[in-house]
Motif scaffolding. Structure first.
Motif, mmCIF file in Angstrom:
data_model
loop_
_atom_site.group_PDB
_atom_site.id
_atom_site.type_symbol
_atom_site.label_atom_id
_atom_site.label_comp_id
_atom_site.label_asym_id
_atom_site.label_seq_id
_atom_site.Cartn_x
_atom_site.Cartn_y
_atom_site.Cartn_z
ATOM 1 N N ALA A 553 0.685 -1.233 -0.026
ATOM 2 C CA ALA A 553 -0.106 0.059 0.231
ATOM 3 C C ALA A 553 0.935 1.578 0.349
ATOM 4 O O ALA A 553 2.328 0.519 0.900
ATOM 5 C CB ALA A 553 -0.919 0.103 1.331
ATOM 6 N N ALA A 554 0.504 2.361 -0.532
ATOM 7 C CA ALA A 554 1.088 3.776 -0.498
ATOM 8 C C ALA A 554 -0.056 4.719 -0.383
ATOM 9 O O ALA A 554 -1.003 4.731 -0.801
ATOM 10 C CB ALA A 554 1.515 3.851 -2.078
ATOM 11 N N ALA A 555 0.068 5.620 0.578
ATOM 12 C CA ALA A 555 -0.921 6.784 1.221
ATOM 13 C C ALA A 555 -0.158 8.252 1.278
ATOM 14 O O ALA A 555 0.935 8.018 1.125
ATOM 15 C CB ALA A 555 -0.681 6.846 2.463
ATOM 16 N N VAL A 556 -1.232 8.930 0.169
ATOM 17 C CA VAL A 556 -0.487 10.300 -0.464
ATOM 18 C C VAL A 556 -1.564 10.564 0.275
ATOM 19 O O VAL A 556 -2.706 10.466 0.072
ATOM 20 C CB VAL A 556 -0.092 10.181 -2.204
ATOM 21 C CG1 VAL A 556 1.216 9.070 -2.695
ATOM 22 C CG2 VAL A 556 -1.298 9.776 -2.787
ATOM 23 N N GLY A 557 -1.102 12.520 -0.316
ATOM 24 C CA GLY A 557 -2.181 13.342 0.092
ATOM 25 C C GLY A 557 -2.897 14.435 -1.443
ATOM 26 O O GLY A 557 -2.402 13.999 -2.322
ATOM 27 N N ARG A 558 -3.921 14.118 -1.397
ATOM 28 C CA ARG A 558 -4.984 15.063 -2.642
ATOM 29 C C ARG A 558 -5.076 16.036 -2.050
ATOM 30 O O ARG A 558 -6.122 16.134 -0.898
ATOM 31 C CB ARG A 558 -5.672 14.026 -3.599
ATOM 32 C CG ARG A 558 -6.461 13.949 -4.409
ATOM 33 C CD ARG A 558 -7.416 13.381 -4.874
ATOM 34 N NE ARG A 558 -7.744 12.480 -3.856
ATOM 35 C CZ ARG A 558 -8.722 12.727 -2.953
ATOM 36 N NH1 ARG A 558 -9.624 14.156 -3.354
ATOM 37 N NH2 ARG A 558 -10.235 11.999 -2.405
ATOM 38 N N GLY A 564 -9.106 20.645 3.099
ATOM 39 C CA GLY A 564 -7.541 21.220 2.878
ATOM 40 C C GLY A 564 -6.387 19.759 2.055
ATOM 41 O O GLY A 564 -5.724 19.640 1.016
ATOM 42 N N GLN A 565 -6.421 18.461 3.039
ATOM 43 C CA GLN A 565 -6.477 17.217 2.317
ATOM 44 C C GLN A 565 -7.395 16.148 2.638
ATOM 45 O O GLN A 565 -7.445 16.172 3.520
ATOM 46 C CB GLN A 565 -4.517 17.509 2.427
ATOM 47 C CG GLN A 565 -3.664 16.586 1.728
ATOM 48 C CD GLN A 565 -2.812 16.380 2.562
ATOM 49 O OE1 GLN A 565 -2.456 16.242 3.746
ATOM 50 N NE2 GLN A 565 -1.085 16.763 1.270
ATOM 51 N N ALA A 566 -6.906 15.511 1.426
ATOM 52 C CA ALA A 566 -7.660 13.799 1.838
ATOM 53 C C ALA A 566 -6.683 13.330 1.722
ATOM 54 O O ALA A 566 -5.432 13.517 0.605
ATOM 55 C CB ALA A 566 -8.939 14.274 0.603
ATOM 56 N N LEU A 567 -7.360 11.511 1.759
ATOM 57 C CA LEU A 567 -5.990 10.524 2.146
ATOM 58 C C LEU A 567 -6.638 9.862 0.704
ATOM 59 O O LEU A 567 -7.295 9.027 1.204
ATOM 60 C CB LEU A 567 -6.074 10.141 3.170
ATOM 61 C CG LEU A 567 -5.107 8.537 3.572
ATOM 62 C CD1 LEU A 567 -3.822 9.119 2.933
ATOM 63 C CD2 LEU A 567 -5.731 8.370 5.269
ATOM 64 N N CYS A 568 -5.333 9.648 -0.125
ATOM 65 C CA CYS A 568 -5.345 8.591 -0.859
ATOM 66 C C CYS A 568 -4.957 7.388 -1.094
ATOM 67 O O CYS A 568 -3.896 7.661 -0.761
ATOM 68 C CB CYS A 568 -5.193 8.889 -2.015
ATOM 69 S SG CYS A 568 -5.680 8.726 -3.140
ATOM 70 N N SER A 597 -10.694 6.583 13.018
ATOM 71 C CA SER A 597 -11.867 7.123 12.106
ATOM 72 C C SER A 597 -10.678 8.457 11.398
ATOM 73 O O SER A 597 -11.316 8.478 10.426
ATOM 74 C CB SER A 597 -12.702 7.077 12.229
ATOM 75 O OG SER A 597 -13.132 8.037 13.527
ATOM 76 N N LEU A 598 -10.101 8.805 12.177
ATOM 77 C CA LEU A 598 -9.284 10.372 11.606
ATOM 78 C C LEU A 598 -8.854 9.671 9.843
ATOM 79 O O LEU A 598 -7.789 10.127 9.321
ATOM 80 C CB LEU A 598 -8.526 11.106 12.162
ATOM 81 C CG LEU A 598 -7.159 10.516 12.684
ATOM 82 C CD1 LEU A 598 -5.681 11.129 12.043
ATOM 83 C CD2 LEU A 598 -6.442 10.903 14.047
ATOM 84 N N ALA A 599 -7.827 8.323 10.469
ATOM 85 C CA ALA A 599 -7.093 8.193 9.287
ATOM 86 C C ALA A 599 -7.845 7.096 8.339
ATOM 87 O O ALA A 599 -7.523 6.798 7.288
ATOM 88 C CB ALA A 599 -5.472 7.246 9.412
ATOM 89 N N LYS A 600 -9.106 7.160 8.053
ATOM 90 C CA LYS A 600 -9.958 6.503 7.196
ATOM 91 C C LYS A 600 -9.536 7.112 5.961
ATOM 92 O O LYS A 600 -9.593 7.784 5.757
ATOM 93 C CB LYS A 600 -11.312 6.281 7.257
ATOM 94 C CG LYS A 600 -12.084 5.304 8.452
ATOM 95 C CD LYS A 600 -13.248 5.663 8.235
ATOM 96 C CE LYS A 600 -13.888 4.020 9.650
ATOM 97 N NZ LYS A 600 -15.195 4.549 9.724
ATOM 98 N N PRO A 601 -8.856 6.081 4.538
ATOM 99 C CA PRO A 601 -8.888 6.574 3.532
ATOM 100 C C PRO A 601 -10.007 7.104 2.494
ATOM 101 O O PRO A 601 -11.264 6.557 2.858
ATOM 102 C CB PRO A 601 -8.646 5.612 2.933
ATOM 103 C CG PRO A 601 -8.099 4.918 3.702
ATOM 104 C CD PRO A 601 -8.917 4.345 5.037
ATOM 105 N N ASP A 602 -9.851 8.010 2.541
ATOM 106 C CA ASP A 602 -11.214 9.045 1.630
ATOM 107 C C ASP A 602 -11.292 8.499 0.100
ATOM 108 O O ASP A 602 -12.256 8.262 -0.374
ATOM 109 C CB ASP A 602 -10.939 10.196 1.531
ATOM 110 C CG ASP A 602 -11.038 11.652 2.485
ATOM 111 O OD1 ASP A 602 -11.706 11.544 2.938
ATOM 112 O OD2 ASP A 602 -9.717 11.603 2.587
ATOM 113 N N THR A 603 -10.223 8.147 -0.218
ATOM 114 C CA THR A 603 -9.843 7.098 -1.371
ATOM 115 C C THR A 603 -8.994 5.603 -1.397
ATOM 116 O O THR A 603 -8.118 6.273 -1.309
ATOM 117 C CB THR A 603 -9.514 7.993 -3.274
ATOM 118 O OG1 THR A 603 -9.879 9.488 -2.752
ATOM 119 C CG2 THR A 603 -9.949 7.293 -3.837
ATOM 120 N N ILE A 604 -10.239 4.748 -2.018
ATOM 121 C CA ILE A 604 -8.671 3.629 -2.395
ATOM 122 C C ILE A 604 -8.832 3.434 -3.874
ATOM 123 O O ILE A 604 -10.128 3.489 -4.265
ATOM 124 C CB ILE A 604 -9.617 2.457 -1.533
ATOM 125 C CG1 ILE A 604 -9.076 3.009 0.075
ATOM 126 C CG2 ILE A 604 -8.862 1.285 -1.908
ATOM 127 C CD1 ILE A 604 -10.361 1.736 0.766
#
Ligand code: WTA
Length: 652
Positions: A553-558, A564-568, A597-604
């Motif tokens: 897995a790789a996590a990045v901001g969008r 401000g930043q969504a987690l993808c 829950s703060l770290a639940k990805p917005d997009t997978i």
């Protein structure tokens, strides 16, 4: 101020103590002794390093001054003279080690060569004479562009022997990348091969060199090892066969002694942006760091047969295939090809066949083995192994436990070693006979290393909060500058905190836990801002990988208007799992459960592969651009497989 630190969310708290048997035989088996030596190394560094340098290195002329530190420039062991190749070879002649295997090689097609210390010394001496006769001497630059074959080791040591500065360029790099590196350091000689074997095919190295040297005015000679026998064009007056020249020189070679600070090599490392940096390492300090750390961290014994899977094109191959190991008189095993050729059990086969005792590899490889399936491992005994190592990236606890259970059979300690091309040698790592390990933590600093986790003002942050990882005192194997660009050296590594030119900034984010153990949370540039919390990529990725379906897995901001930043996150699945909306939901709640829950990805996004550098590090910069929907910009010369990026872009 909340934006100065990093919120750490990892909850890993398993602990593995060294077994009584391991402790009893260890080079260092006492916690009290570690503490005493460590305290001495950081409180009286000059006294400590002076003693170590005398004990570990063979000097032709003793040094007068241990350290000259004009921050951020360090010089070590001034006045001393030595020869690095002599320290790796000649010192073992006339001892029990003379006829011991220095190197065991297995080519991808299955050919095996064993070279003793005596023989390796002979090969290196011959090549040293050959390159001297080509006009290569102290300070000249030599580019080495070879497969992982014994000649690569011989070429490095021959350069060291004559005082030439080698720059090894990984054989997977393109002609363009090779050309840039040759031009940056103005190399006079290129040492290459007709080709190298990779996944059953020949990688045409000589053809790449031909293209590269069209644009390199400084190159006078190209020396070519015959490896695969594929057709090549030899240009008269420029190109020579290694095999032809080697036969010509057979006299004993008297090595000259060089200053402790004589440059040993330049190794280019690509930052996430901009042109590659030519990291410069010098002789005595580098060798001392590599030798001593190898002795303690790998707990080297005379009978070990040590396998590091890194290519010599990386710093790991320099310090922990060649210099650190040979200086200790160890037997190194090197392998030319791919880990899944012909089948994904090639490493395990070789470990059994050659009775290898230590394996040092990277998390990216471990995750690939996990993905290929346990059956490939279970076919083999692996009972010769006694120690395992990891390097290159944070190892997620899931992969650590797999490595421990399937490969180490719960018997072998794991050393998770944190360091960098720039640091020259291992900086944070367990010592296998003393340190209780925690999966995912590189644990404690090595001798002489003062590491701290600080905020933007360089103040230490409280335990268990994240911040910037810095090193606050010089150490012998540190880089000395960037080749031809000292300003960039100062800017890149010693300018993070105004008015503090002595603080080395690693670029990594980390936290120290209640036991003082270090946990690397990822590169600072990659830190995510999730609803006002700054979280390292490693922790989110590690939570994802702990789900049974996820291989990597790789996590990045969008950029996101609201947050401000969504987690993808980009996810590759293990064999037998299919991408679905339902699985996405499961992964989301899994991360929620593991981290909050703060770290639940917005997009997978499911992907067949992730973009990686050729040494296996995930290139999050590229994923960031893909997540933002933009074109991939910036330097992609280090990207391993462009088709991965094309596939990611096409399935948006
Ligand atoms: C990362 C490789 C976590 C880190 C020797 C560092 C690690 C960069 C570890 C240097 C580890 C290396 N745990 N992260 N054990 N080892 N890294 O120059 O981000 O190729 O700054 O040197 O790799 O990579 P380099």
């Amino acid at each position: 101020m909340p934006d100065q630190t990093i919120t750490s969310v990892s909850r890993e708290n398993r602990k593995f103590r060294p077994s009584a048997e391991f402790k009893a035989q260890a080079n260092l088996g006492s916690e009290a002794l570690y503490k005493r030596l460590y305290a001495e190394s950081v409180n009286s560094p000059e006294k400590f390093w002076s003693k170590q340098a005398k004990e570990h290195l063979v000097w032709r002329k003793p040094f007068k001054q241990v350290l000259k530190w004009q921050a951020p420039h360090a010089q070590w062991f001034l006045g001393g003279k030595l020869n690095v190749a002599e320290n790796c070879l000649d010192r073992h002649l006339g001892t029990q080690r003379e006829n011991k295997a220095a190197l065991i090689f297995e080519g991808e097609p299955g050919d095996v060569r064993t070279i003793t210390y005596r023989q390796l010394h002979g090969h290196v001496s011959q090549l040293a004479q050959v390159i001297e006769s080509m006009g290569i001497g102290a300070g000249d630059r030599v580019a080495i562009y070879l497969p992982m074959i014994p000649e690569a080791v011989i070429a490095m040591l021959a350069c060291a022997r004559v005082g030439a500065i080698h720059t090894v360029v990984f054989g997977g790099f393109s002609p363009e990348a090779l050309k840039d590196r040759i031009n940056d350091c103005k190399a006079k000689l290129v040492i290459t091969a007709d080709g190298g074997w990779r996944r059953g095919k020949v990688i045409e190295l000589k053809a790449n060199v031909d293209k590269a040297v069209e644009g390199t005015p400084t190159v006078q000679t190209v020396m070519v090892v015959k490896r695969c026998g594929n057709p090549v064009t030899m240009k008269a007056g420029r190109d020579v066969w290694w095999q032809d020249t080697a036969a010509a020189a057979a006299k004993p070679h008297k090595a000259k002694a060089f200053d402790a600070e004589h440059p040993l090599f330049i190794l280019y490392t690509s930052g996430s942006t901009g042109k590659p940096k030519g990291v410069l390492h010098t002789s005595a300090g580098y060798l001392l760091g590599a030798k001593m750390s190898a002795h303690y961290v790998f707990d080297l014994k005379e009978t070990d047969r040590y396998f590091c899977s890194a290519d010599i094109g990386w710093i790991t191959g320099h310090s922990y295939v060649v210099y650190g190991l040979l200086a200790n008189g160890s037997t190194i095993f090197i392998y030319e090809g791919a880990p899944n050729q012909p089948e994904p059990d090639r490493f395990w086969q070789m470990i059994d066949r050659h009775a290898l005792t230590i394996l040092y590899t990277a998390p990216t490889a471990i995750r690939a083995f996990m993905r290929w399936g346990d059956d490939y491992v279970r076919r083999h005994r692996l009972d010769s192994l006694r120690l395992l190592g990891s390097v290159g990236e944070p190892i997620n606890p899931e992969a650590w436990i797999w490595y421990h259970t399937l490969i180490g059979k719960k018997r072998c300690p794991i050393v998770d070693t944190w360091w960098q091309t720039e640091t020259g040698c291992i900086m944070i790592s367990p010592l296998p006979g003393v340190t209780a390990t925690k999966p995912g933590s590189a644990t404690r600093p090595f001798f002489g290393v003062v590491a701290k986790v600080v905020d933007d003002q360089c103040r230490e942050v409280p335990r268990n909060s994240g911040g910037k990882l810095v090193i606050t005192q010089p150490w012998p194997s540190m880089l000395r500058t960037l080749w031809g660009d000292d300003d960039r050296y100062v800017r890149q590594y010693f300018s993070e905190f105004p008015g503090r030119p002595e603080i080395y900034f690693t670029g990594d984010g980390a936290r120290q836990d209640e036991d003082g153990y270090f946990w690397i949370v990822g590169r600072i540039d990659d830190v995510l801002n999730v609803s006002g919390h700054r979280i390292g990529t490693a922790e989110i990725e590690s939570a994802l990988v702990s789900h049974p379906s996820v291989a990597e897995a790789a996590a990045v901001g969008r950029p996101d208007e609201l947050k401000g930043q969504a987690l993808c996150v980009f996810v590759t699945l293990k064999a037998g799992y299919a991408a679905s909306e339902e699985l996405k939901e499961q992964l989301r709640s899994h991360v929620g459960k593991e981290i909050g829950s703060l770290a639940k990805p917005d997009t997978i996004r499911f992907a067949a592969g992730l973009p990686k550098t050729r040494s296996g590090k995930i290139m999050r910069r590229i994923l960031k651009e893909i997540a933002a929907g933009g074109a991939v910009k910036g330097d992609i010369s280090t990207l391993d497989d462009f088709s991965v990026v094309a596939a990611l872009q096409s399935d948006e």
